[in-house]
Design a protein around this motif. Structure first.
Motif, short mmCIF file in Angstrom:
data_model
loop_
_atom_site.label_atom_id
_atom_site.label_comp_id
_atom_site.label_asym_id
_atom_site.label_seq_id
_atom_site.Cartn_x
_atom_site.Cartn_y
_atom_site.Cartn_z
N LEU A 46 0.83 -1.21 0.00
CA LEU A 46 0.00 0.00 0.00
C LEU A 46 0.86 1.26 0.00
N LYS A 47 2.00 1.21 0.72
CA LYS A 47 2.92 2.36 0.70
C LYS A 47 3.45 2.59 -0.72
N THR A 48 3.78 1.49 -1.40
CA THR A 48 4.28 1.58 -2.78
C THR A 48 3.20 2.16 -3.69
N VAL A 49 1.96 1.71 -3.50
CA VAL A 49 0.84 2.23 -4.30
C VAL A 49 0.71 3.74 -4.08
N GLU A 50 0.85 4.16 -2.83
CA GLU A 50 0.73 5.58 -2.51
C GLU A 50 1.82 6.41 -3.20
N THR A 51 3.04 5.87 -3.23
CA THR A 51 4.13 6.61 -3.88
C THR A 51 3.97 6.64 -5.40
N LYS A 52 3.38 5.59 -5.97
CA LYS A 52 3.22 5.55 -7.43
C LYS A 52 2.02 6.36 -7.91
N LEU A 53 1.08 6.67 -7.01
CA LEU A 53 -0.08 7.49 -7.37
C LEU A 53 -0.11 8.75 -6.49
N PRO A 54 0.90 9.62 -6.61
CA PRO A 54 0.93 10.80 -5.73
C PRO A 54 -0.17 11.81 -6.05
N ALA A 55 -0.56 11.93 -7.33
CA ALA A 55 -1.56 12.92 -7.73
C ALA A 55 -2.98 12.47 -7.39
N GLU A 56 -3.13 11.20 -7.06
CA GLU A 56 -4.45 10.64 -6.77
C GLU A 56 -4.98 11.21 -5.46
N GLU A 57 -6.26 11.61 -5.46
CA GLU A 57 -6.85 12.15 -4.23
C GLU A 57 -7.31 11.05 -3.29
N LYS A 58 -7.39 9.81 -3.81
CA LYS A 58 -7.81 8.69 -2.97
C LYS A 58 -6.63 8.18 -2.14
N SER A 59 -6.96 7.59 -0.99
CA SER A 59 -5.91 6.97 -0.18
C SER A 59 -5.56 5.61 -0.79
N ALA A 60 -4.46 5.03 -0.34
CA ALA A 60 -4.01 3.73 -0.86
C ALA A 60 -5.05 2.65 -0.57
N LEU A 61 -5.70 2.74 0.59
CA LEU A 61 -6.72 1.76 0.95
C LEU A 61 -7.92 1.84 0.01
N GLU A 62 -8.32 3.05 -0.36
CA GLU A 62 -9.43 3.23 -1.29
C GLU A 62 -9.07 2.71 -2.68
N VAL A 63 -7.82 2.92 -3.08
CA VAL A 63 -7.33 2.40 -4.37
C VAL A 63 -7.39 0.89 -4.35
N TRP A 64 -6.96 0.27 -3.25
CA TRP A 64 -6.99 -1.19 -3.11
C TRP A 64 -8.43 -1.71 -3.17
N LYS A 65 -9.36 -1.02 -2.49
CA LYS A 65 -10.76 -1.45 -2.50
C LYS A 65 -11.36 -1.34 -3.90
N LYS A 66 -11.01 -0.26 -4.60
CA LYS A 66 -11.50 -0.08 -5.98
C LYS A 66 -10.91 -1.16 -6.88
N ALA A 67 -9.65 -1.50 -6.67
CA ALA A 67 -9.00 -2.57 -7.45
C ALA A 67 -9.71 -3.90 -7.21
N LEU A 68 -10.04 -4.18 -5.93
CA LEU A 68 -10.78 -5.41 -5.61
C LEU A 68 -12.13 -5.43 -6.30
N ASP A 69 -12.83 -4.30 -6.28
CA ASP A 69 -14.13 -4.22 -6.96
C ASP A 69 -13.99 -4.48 -8.45
N ASN A 70 -12.90 -3.98 -9.04
CA ASN A 70 -12.68 -4.15 -10.48
C ASN A 70 -12.41 -5.60 -10.86
N VAL A 71 -11.88 -6.40 -9.94
CA VAL A 71 -11.58 -7.81 -10.28
C VAL A 71 -12.62 -8.77 -9.70
#
Length: 158
Positions: A46-71
């Protein structure tokens, strides 16, 4: 089991985000009962995800949840034998099974990836799933395609 339905086990929320979904994911990720190692891998990813998406307004946890929903698949095919022939019958998936399948697919395709550490591979797979690409997303699309192709046998549902 013929009579009693098995009791659902209560899964305690994880220590950092206080979320049950995270605990379930970590339990799927775990090998040989090494839960601390699994938590470490997950939080590093999740820390790595946060560093790779710095411009994203979502937190890393929200990105992970959205990724889970997508799969997360909505339909799957089950084999059903009728009159000597085996048909692939499309069926809807129970909500708890949907969650489990999506987590297992995300982890399985992260493990298959080339990369340095498991945390890096998991982070890359989460980012791909968030952007609707990668192995786990392709797996979901294949499941839906199979169900769509066999829609003619939907009346054999059980």
């Amino acid at each position: 089991m013929r009579k009693a339905k098995p009791k659902k086990r209560v899964i305690l929320p994880d220590p950092v985000f206080n979320d049950q979904k995270v605990s379930k994911f970590v339990n799927h990720l775990m090998y040989d009962g090494k839960k601390n190692t699994s938590y470490e891998i997950f939080y590093n990813a999740l820390k790595t995800v946060e560093t790779k998406l710095p411009a994203e307004e979502k937190s890393a946890l929200e990105v992970w949840k959205k990724a889970l929903d997508n799969v997360t698949p909505q339909l799957e095919v089950k084999s059903r034998r009728i009159g000597g022939a085996t048909f692939q019958v499309p069926t809807e998936i129970r909500p708890d099974r949907k969650e489990s399948i999506s987590m297992k697919n995300l982890i399985a395709f992260a493990r298959k990836r080339g990369g340095k550490s498991m945390a890096d591979k998991l982070a890359a797979e989460i980012l791909d799933a968030y952007n609707e690409q990668g192995g786990a997303f392709k797996r979901k699309e294949d499941m839906h395609r199979m169900a769509e192709a066999n829609r003619a046998f939907a009346h054999f549902r059980f």
